[in-house]
Design a protein around this motif. Structure first.
Motif, PDB file in Angstrom:
ATOM      1  N   LEU A 174       0.831  -1.212   0.000  1.00  0.00           N
ATOM      2  CA  LEU A 174       0.000   0.000   0.000  1.00  0.00           C
ATOM      3  C   LEU A 174       0.864   1.261   0.000  1.00  0.00           C
ATOM      4  CD1 LEU A 174      -2.844   1.079   0.051  1.00  0.00           C
ATOM      5  CD2 LEU A 174      -2.770   0.998   2.548  1.00  0.00           C
ATOM      6  N   ALA A 175       1.998   1.185   0.695  1.00  0.00           N
ATOM      7  CA  ALA A 175       2.891   2.346   0.747  1.00  0.00           C
ATOM      8  C   ALA A 175       3.423   2.699  -0.628  1.00  0.00           C
ATOM      9  CB  ALA A 175       4.050   2.069   1.714  1.00  0.00           C
ATOM     10  N   ASP A 176       3.608   1.683  -1.483  1.00  0.00           N
ATOM     11  CA  ASP A 176       4.096   1.936  -2.841  1.00  0.00           C
ATOM     12  C   ASP A 176       3.082   2.711  -3.665  1.00  0.00           C
ATOM     13  OD1 ASP A 176       6.426   0.584  -2.287  1.00  0.00           O
ATOM     14  OD2 ASP A 176       5.651  -1.353  -2.976  1.00  0.00           O
ATOM     15  N   ARG A 177       1.787   2.540  -3.371  1.00  0.00           N
ATOM     16  CA  ARG A 177       0.744   3.150  -4.180  1.00  0.00           C
ATOM     17  C   ARG A 177       0.252   4.469  -3.600  1.00  0.00           C
ATOM     18  NH1 ARG A 177      -1.935  -0.698  -7.187  1.00  0.00           N
ATOM     19  NH2 ARG A 177      -2.803   1.131  -8.260  1.00  0.00           N
ATOM     20  N   LEU A 178       0.577   4.750  -2.311  1.00  0.00           N
ATOM     21  CA  LEU A 178       0.075   5.951  -1.645  1.00  0.00           C
ATOM     22  C   LEU A 178       0.988   7.138  -1.969  1.00  0.00           C
ATOM     23  CD1 LEU A 178      -2.360   6.328   0.308  1.00  0.00           C
ATOM     24  CD2 LEU A 178      -0.696   6.384   2.161  1.00  0.00           C
ATOM     25  N   PRO A 179       0.437   8.266  -2.420  1.00  0.00           N
ATOM     26  CA  PRO A 179       1.304   9.399  -2.811  1.00  0.00           C
ATOM     27  C   PRO A 179       1.858  10.188  -1.622  1.00  0.00           C
ATOM     28  CG  PRO A 179      -1.000   9.984  -3.126  1.00  0.00           C
ATOM     29  CD  PRO A 179      -0.988   8.544  -2.701  1.00  0.00           C
ATOM     30  N   PHE A 180       1.408   9.920  -0.402  1.00  0.00           N
ATOM     31  CA  PHE A 180       1.879  10.649   0.777  1.00  0.00           C
ATOM     32  C   PHE A 180       3.108   9.962   1.370  1.00  0.00           C
ATOM     33  CE2 PHE A 180      -2.729  11.191   0.518  1.00  0.00           C
ATOM     34  CZ  PHE A 180      -2.864  12.566   0.550  1.00  0.00           C
ATOM     35  N   ARG A 181       3.924  10.738   2.053  1.00  0.00           N
ATOM     36  CA  ARG A 181       5.013  10.170   2.831  1.00  0.00           C
ATOM     37  C   ARG A 181       4.437   9.677   4.154  1.00  0.00           C
ATOM     38  NH1 ARG A 181       7.054  15.147   2.104  1.00  0.00           N
ATOM     39  NH2 ARG A 181       7.505  15.396   4.328  1.00  0.00           N
ATOM     40  N   THR A 182       4.965   8.582   4.651  1.00  0.00           N
ATOM     41  CA  THR A 182       4.488   8.058   5.935  1.00  0.00           C
ATOM     42  C   THR A 182       5.691   7.795   6.848  1.00  0.00           C
ATOM     43  OG1 THR A 182       4.537   5.760   5.137  1.00  0.00           O
ATOM     44  CG2 THR A 182       2.454   6.970   4.930  1.00  0.00           C
ATOM     45  N   SER A 183       5.417   7.885   8.144  1.00  0.00           N
ATOM     46  CA  SER A 183       6.464   7.607   9.142  1.00  0.00           C
ATOM     47  C   SER A 183       5.780   7.139  10.412  1.00  0.00           C
ATOM     48  CB  SER A 183       7.308   8.855   9.420  1.00  0.00           C
ATOM     49  OG  SER A 183       6.515   9.882   9.987  1.00  0.00           O
ATOM     50  N   MET A 184       6.572   6.630  11.331  1.00  0.00           N
ATOM     51  CA  MET A 184       6.010   6.158  12.598  1.00  0.00           C
ATOM     52  C   MET A 184       6.607   6.931  13.765  1.00  0.00           C
ATOM     53  SD  MET A 184       6.081   2.383  14.369  1.00  0.00           S
ATOM     54  CE  MET A 184       4.693   1.742  13.438  1.00  0.00           C
ATOM     55  N   PHE A 213      -1.435   4.152   7.393  1.00  0.00           N
ATOM     56  CA  PHE A 213      -1.705   3.821   5.989  1.00  0.00           C
ATOM     57  C   PHE A 213      -0.675   2.830   5.436  1.00  0.00           C
ATOM     58  CE2 PHE A 213      -3.931   7.734   6.690  1.00  0.00           C
ATOM     59  CZ  PHE A 213      -5.119   7.580   5.985  1.00  0.00           C
ATOM     60  N   SER A 214      -0.307   1.888   6.288  1.00  0.00           N
ATOM     61  CA  SER A 214       0.702   0.915   5.884  1.00  0.00           C
ATOM     62  C   SER A 214       0.411  -0.397   6.606  1.00  0.00           C
ATOM     63  CB  SER A 214       2.095   1.411   6.232  1.00  0.00           C
ATOM     64  OG  SER A 214       3.043   0.371   6.140  1.00  0.00           O
ATOM     65  N   TYR A 215       1.004  -1.479   6.066  1.00  0.00           N
ATOM     66  CA  TYR A 215       0.912  -2.761   6.747  1.00  0.00           C
ATOM     67  C   TYR A 215       2.237  -3.115   7.410  1.00  0.00           C
ATOM     68  CZ  TYR A 215      -3.655  -3.309   4.757  1.00  0.00           C
ATOM     69  OH  TYR A 215      -4.972  -3.125   4.463  1.00  0.00           O
ATOM     70  N   ASP A 216       3.031  -2.062   7.687  1.00  0.00           N
ATOM     71  CA  ASP A 216       4.289  -2.239   8.423  1.00  0.00           C
ATOM     72  C   ASP A 216       3.926  -2.235   9.902  1.00  0.00           C
ATOM     73  OD1 ASP A 216       6.881  -2.476   9.123  1.00  0.00           O
ATOM     74  OD2 ASP A 216       7.590  -0.665   8.089  1.00  0.00           O
ATOM     75  N   THR A 217       3.562  -3.405  10.415  1.00  0.00           N
ATOM     76  CA  THR A 217       2.939  -3.543  11.731  1.00  0.00           C
ATOM     77  C   THR A 217       3.971  -3.788  12.814  1.00  0.00           C
ATOM     78  OG1 THR A 217       1.000  -4.480  10.666  1.00  0.00           O
ATOM     79  CG2 THR A 217       1.223  -4.884  13.010  1.00  0.00           C
ATOM     80  N   ILE A 218       3.719  -3.172  13.985  1.00  0.00           N
ATOM     81  CA  ILE A 218       4.593  -3.423  15.137  1.00  0.00           C
ATOM     82  C   ILE A 218       3.881  -4.231  16.216  1.00  0.00           C
ATOM     83  CG2 ILE A 218       5.949  -1.344  14.691  1.00  0.00           C
ATOM     84  CD1 ILE A 218       4.478  -0.065  17.109  1.00  0.00           C
ATOM     85  N   TYR A 219       2.556  -4.333  16.124  1.00  0.00           N
ATOM     86  CA  TYR A 219       1.816  -5.123  17.108  1.00  0.00           C
ATOM     87  C   TYR A 219       0.506  -5.616  16.488  1.00  0.00           C
ATOM     88  CZ  TYR A 219      -0.897  -6.533  21.175  1.00  0.00           C
ATOM     89  OH  TYR A 219      -1.653  -7.256  22.040  1.00  0.00           O
ATOM     90  N   GLU A 220       0.137  -6.828  16.843  1.00  0.00           N
ATOM     91  CA  GLU A 220      -1.133  -7.384  16.369  1.00  0.00           C
ATOM     92  C   GLU A 220      -1.690  -8.293  17.458  1.00  0.00           C
ATOM     93  OE1 GLU A 220      -2.931  -9.131  12.170  1.00  0.00           O
ATOM     94  OE2 GLU A 220      -0.782  -9.197  12.546  1.00  0.00           O
ATOM     95  N   THR A 221      -2.982  -8.194  17.717  1.00  0.00           N
ATOM     96  CA  THR A 221      -3.586  -9.046  18.742  1.00  0.00           C
ATOM     97  C   THR A 221      -3.492 -10.501  18.300  1.00  0.00           C
ATOM     98  OG1 THR A 221      -5.796  -8.928  17.770  1.00  0.00           O
ATOM     99  CG2 THR A 221      -5.209  -7.220  19.384  1.00  0.00           C
ATOM    100  N   PRO A 222      -3.494 -11.429  19.263  1.00  0.00           N
ATOM    101  CA  PRO A 222      -3.390 -12.853  18.897  1.00  0.00           C
ATOM    102  C   PRO A 222      -4.490 -13.300  17.934  1.00  0.00           C
ATOM    103  CG  PRO A 222      -3.011 -12.559  21.239  1.00  0.00           C
ATOM    104  CD  PRO A 222      -3.452 -11.226  20.727  1.00  0.00           C
ATOM    105  N   PRO A 248      -8.867  -3.897  -6.450  1.00  0.00           N
ATOM    106  CA  PRO A 248      -7.687  -3.301  -5.788  1.00  0.00           C
ATOM    107  C   PRO A 248      -7.507  -1.823  -6.119  1.00  0.00           C
ATOM    108  CG  PRO A 248      -7.146  -5.479  -6.619  1.00  0.00           C
ATOM    109  CD  PRO A 248      -8.537  -5.178  -7.096  1.00  0.00           C
ATOM    110  N   GLU A 249      -7.761  -1.432  -7.362  1.00  0.00           N
ATOM    111  CA  GLU A 249      -7.580  -0.038  -7.742  1.00  0.00           C
ATOM    112  C   GLU A 249      -8.536   0.862  -6.964  1.00  0.00           C
ATOM    113  OE1 GLU A 249      -5.629   3.013  -9.341  1.00  0.00           O
ATOM    114  OE2 GLU A 249      -5.100   0.887  -9.594  1.00  0.00           O
ATOM    115  N   MET A 250      -9.769   0.371  -6.787  1.00  0.00           N
ATOM    116  CA  MET A 250     -10.735   1.155  -6.014  1.00  0.00           C
ATOM    117  C   MET A 250     -10.305   1.253  -4.557  1.00  0.00           C
ATOM    118  SD  MET A 250     -13.415   2.973  -6.027  1.00  0.00           S
ATOM    119  CE  MET A 250     -14.136   2.619  -7.622  1.00  0.00           C
ATOM    120  N   MET A 251      -9.696   0.181  -4.025  1.00  0.00           N
ATOM    121  CA  MET A 251      -9.196   0.227  -2.655  1.00  0.00           C
ATOM    122  C   MET A 251      -8.104   1.294  -2.514  1.00  0.00           C
ATOM    123  SD  MET A 251     -10.722  -1.882  -0.646  1.00  0.00           S
ATOM    124  CE  MET A 251      -9.509  -1.927   0.653  1.00  0.00           C
ATOM    125  N   VAL A 252      -7.198   1.362  -3.493  1.00  0.00           N
ATOM    126  CA  VAL A 252      -6.121   2.350  -3.439  1.00  0.00           C
ATOM    127  C   VAL A 252      -6.698   3.755  -3.483  1.00  0.00           C
ATOM    128  CG1 VAL A 252      -4.152   3.281  -4.702  1.00  0.00           C
ATOM    129  CG2 VAL A 252      -4.390   0.802  -4.413  1.00  0.00           C
TER     130      VAL A 252
END
Length: 794
Positions: free
Chosen positions: A4-14, A91-100, A121-125
């Protein structure tokens, strides 16, 4: 798959700063229930400074799972399997935590989001880009556009084998949006323009360049299970489709939704439709739609005590009826036996009503006792109205199909004249508003030219009589062998008398049959010989094989020897099938030239009527040229039929010889639709002579001889007037030259018959080998060639 990060025109950070701010405020807030834990979290955080700051590396965060878990503990249920959430770069799937629970099911993974929804997928983007701009407006400009479209994803649960549905909810409380220094602020007019065109991304990018904004902080995503409501919604949506109940595949799709709704993978569904008598007595006339649990064999099983069955209960009350265990329910009828035989142990029956009228039953069953409960039946009660509507729609479509079949197969309303019936029906409907009993308009076609043809089986009555004779003789001989062998073991005068009568019957049958012989022979064998068979079989070891031979020779359904007759009847059926196949194929071609009324009939052979004229052609355009073309077509048809019969002749158990006849009448007549008989008939006393001739000419003989006009492999053309004879001689000469017929054209006068005088005929042999120039699918004369033949051009 692109991330998703590849398709999103915004910069993202954590960044975890907003989460840390939460713990600082809780540590300092008087009376906070989180104060103690806040101090512990902040104390441990002092030893990991790399987790502080406006930007951190998610990989670094993942190296401290216990501290991350503590940081997020106030927002995620502690190790709850039933909780589905994750924390990631916004806006990313770069996850640091997920419930069991989320981790086990993969419900918040990118694959689930992009493959488990109804959106491309295009509509999702595009949706994610809109959400990104929504955050820019809210954080930078203080505008809340409330862009929160419902997104439901579907995942497969490997433990239950069922689908589960989840609504995705984004939590942006720990997110930040910052604009680069020097970024131009959009004017109020520009913002209003953007809000008016939310999907014009080019304009959005011009006013709010996405690369000038950074979406930071921490994104939290939740998956809220909505399996029940979503399965119900999908079920209703599927039932709205026109073809919802049209096939077993569609039924299985509905069955899958029901399984999801009820949370049981072994649920089976069936539908029973009532087309008339909706009662336990009328269930024999009901039918399965797609499939039915009770009618797995296509219809209800035999059940004399059906009024005591589980199904009877549903006709007594409009409420659902549930049987938790068919083995112990106390009902032990043929219906329960069929269900148990097919493995069904628990069952729910839900009546389907349309306007208080019972139109069908929804069956829901399981192979596990107690698996189907009243609670589940009540869950399904919410969708029964949708099932009833879909079933009613299918019944209406089925009725249309039935009417279409009746119209095509069983009535005389040929497509070429349907327009006239529609006109008449429209007239009746048009005057019905002011006339309660409008007169039915008569359907008459005046000035039409008839063409009649017949392909008959030479001597079919004699062949049938010989087949009956052979079967009776064989059965008598088998019976006589039993009596003779039994008498050898036990000489009894009664057996001698039976044997004598069998010999006499055999001799009488061999001489020739009269009308009552067949019934007398069968009555004697069935009434006096066959009842003794079991007793005679015990007279000696060599008698029983003769008894067995007699019984084996009998047809299991008819109880008589039927070999020769079966061969004859199957051969007649194959003969007629071949003739009709050619006629029907050629009729399609003839109708394309000019529509005309056509009907055919099958007996021992096939005959047909064809009527053509200006009054039949809906759009007009009839001329004598088309009549001549059809006459040539009819003559060619004879050869094509003969060639097809020659081809299939080896397939017939009984050798059948075809004869062909055409009746010519150049005088137009009228045909009228007989409402009482639902068919067309020749109209008027004068025109009835044509019908009389049709009924008698197949037995016509050549004048001064005993020879029948119709002969195997030959065409006889019967006519009355010299002009008709001249026309048809030209046709036959042309078709001999073109390879359809061969030899000389015979011309004969016919013996007068009762009410039929002065007939003449041509007779010509059909060419027995299909010529290269005239294959079964071969050439047909053009209208110009027809015109040349008619005017004598040859």
């Amino acid at each position: 798959m692109d991330t998703l990060a590849d398709r999103l025109p915004f910069r993202t950070s954590m960044s975890l700063e907003k989460v840390i701010d939460f713990w600082i405020s809780e540590r300092d807030r008087r009376g906070s229930i989180w104060a103690s834990q806040a101090r512990e979290v902040l104390a441990r955080l002092e030893h990991v400074p790399e987790l502080r700051g406006p930007r951190i590396d998610p990989a670094v965060a993942r190296r401290h799972p216990e501290l991350i878990r503590m940081l997020l503990s106030a927002h995620f249920a502690e190790a709850s399997v039933g909780s589905f959430g994750s924390a990631s770069v916004p806006f990313s799937y770069d996850t640091i935590y997920e419930t069991p629970g989320s981790d086990a099911l993969g419900v918040l993974g990118q694959a689930a989001l992009f493959t488990g929804t109804r959106f491309e997928p295009e509509m999702m983007v595009r949706g994610m880009i809109m959400a990104g701009y929504e955050h820019v407006l809210r954080f930078v400009y203080g505008i809340d556009v409330d862009f929160d479209p419902p997104l439901v994803i579907t995942v497969h649960d490997p433990d239950s084998g069922l689908q589960r549905h989840f609504q995705i909810v984004w939590d942006s409380r720990f997110m930040t949006v910052t604009a680069d220094e020097g970024t131009r602020r959009a004017t109020p007019d520009e913002l209003e323009e953007l809000l008016a065109e939310p999907m014009d991304f080019e304009r959005w990018a011009e006013v709010l360049p996405p690369d000038r904004f950074e979406l930071g902080g921490l994104g939290i995503t939740w998956a809220v299970e909505v399996t029940g409501p979503e399965a119900s919604s999908l079920l209703k949506e599927a039932l709205l489709r026109k073809d919802a109940l049209s096939s077993r595949e569609r039924i299985e799709e509905l069955e899958a939704h029901i399984r999801t709704l009820l949370g049981q993978a072994d649920i089976e569904m069936g539908l029973i439709a009532f087309d008339g008598d909706a009662s336990i007595e009328g269930i024999d006339r009901a039918f399965p739609l797609g499939k039915s649990l009770l009618m797995s064999g296509g219809s209800a099983p035999k059940c004399p005590s059906r009024e005591n069955s589980s199904y009877a209960e549903v006709f007594r009350t409009p409420a659902p009826h549930v049987v938790r265990d068919l083995e112990t329910c106390g009902c032990n009828t043929g219906f329960e036996h069929r269900l148990l035989q097919d493995g069904i142990r628990s069952l729910a029956l839900l009546p389907l009503f349309v306007d208080a009228r019972l139109v069908g039953l929804l069956e829901v069953g399981s192979r596990s006792p107690g698996a189907v409960t009243m609670y589940q039946a009540l869950k399904l009660k919410a969708v029964t109205s949708a099932f009833a509507t879909a079933l009613q729609r299918s019944l209406a479509e089925r009725e249309d199909q039935i009417q279409s079949v009746i119209k095509q197969k069983y009535t005389a309303i040929h497509p070429s004249v349907e327009w006239r019936f529609r006109d008449a029906a429209s007239h009746v409907l048009g005057i019905a508003d002011h006339d309660d009993h409008p007169d039915q308009e008569e359907i008459v076609f005046h000035g039409v030219y008839p063409l009649y043809g017949l392909t008959d089986i030479r001597g079919s009555s004699d062949t049938r009589a010989r087949a009956i004779q052979a079967d009776l003789s064989a059965q008598i001989e088998l019976a006589r062998a039993v009596i003779t062998e039994a008498s050898r073991h036990r000489p009894l005068p009664a057996l001698d008398e039976l044997g004598y009568r069998l010999v006499q019957l055999g001799a009488r049958v061999a001489e020739g049959l009269v009308s009552e012989d067949e019934s007398q022979v069968l009555a004697f064998l069935g009434g006096e010989v066959e009842p003794l068979m079991d007793q005679l079989a015990g007279f000696g070891d060599t008698v029983a094989p003769h008894v067995e031979a007699y019984r084996t020779a009998l047809d299991p359904e008819l109880g008589v020897v039927y070999r020769e007759r079966r061969d004859f009847e199957s051969s007649v059926a194959r003969f007629n099938e071949a003739v009709c196949a050619v006629i029907d194929r050629e009729q399609v071609i003839a109708q394309d030239v000019l529509p005309h009324f056509f009907e055919r009939f099958k007996t021992d052979g096939v005959d047909y009527n064809l009527y053509v004229g200006e009054s039949i052609a809906e759009r007009g355009g009839f001329s004598k040229l088309y009549l001549h073309n059809l006459r040539l077509w009819q003559l060619q048809l004879v050869s094509r039929v003969q060639w097809e019969l020659d081809r299939v002749r080896p397939e017939m158990a009984t050798d059948l010889l075809p004869t062909h006849l055409i009746l010519v009448q150049d005088q137009p007549l009228a045909i009228r639709f007989r409402v009482d008989e639902k068919r067309f008939d020749v109209d008027g006393a004068y025109n009835m002579r044509y019908e009389l001739v049709k009924k008698r000419i197949d037995k016509a003989r050549i004048r001064g001889t005993s020879e029948r006009l119709t002969q195997p492999g030959m065409l006889a053309v019967v006519y009355s007037h010299n002009d008709e004879g001249h026309e048809y001689r030209r046709y036959l000469e042309y078709l001999i030259a073109d390879g359809f017929f061969e030899g000389e054209i015979e011309q004969h006068d016919l013996e007068d018959m009762q009410g039929v005088l002065g007939l003449k005929a041509f007779r010509v042999a059909v060419r027995r080998e299909v010529p290269f120039s005239a294959p079964i699918e071969g050439r047909r004369p053009s209208l110009r060639r027809v015109e040349e033949i008619v005017v004598g051009g040859g």
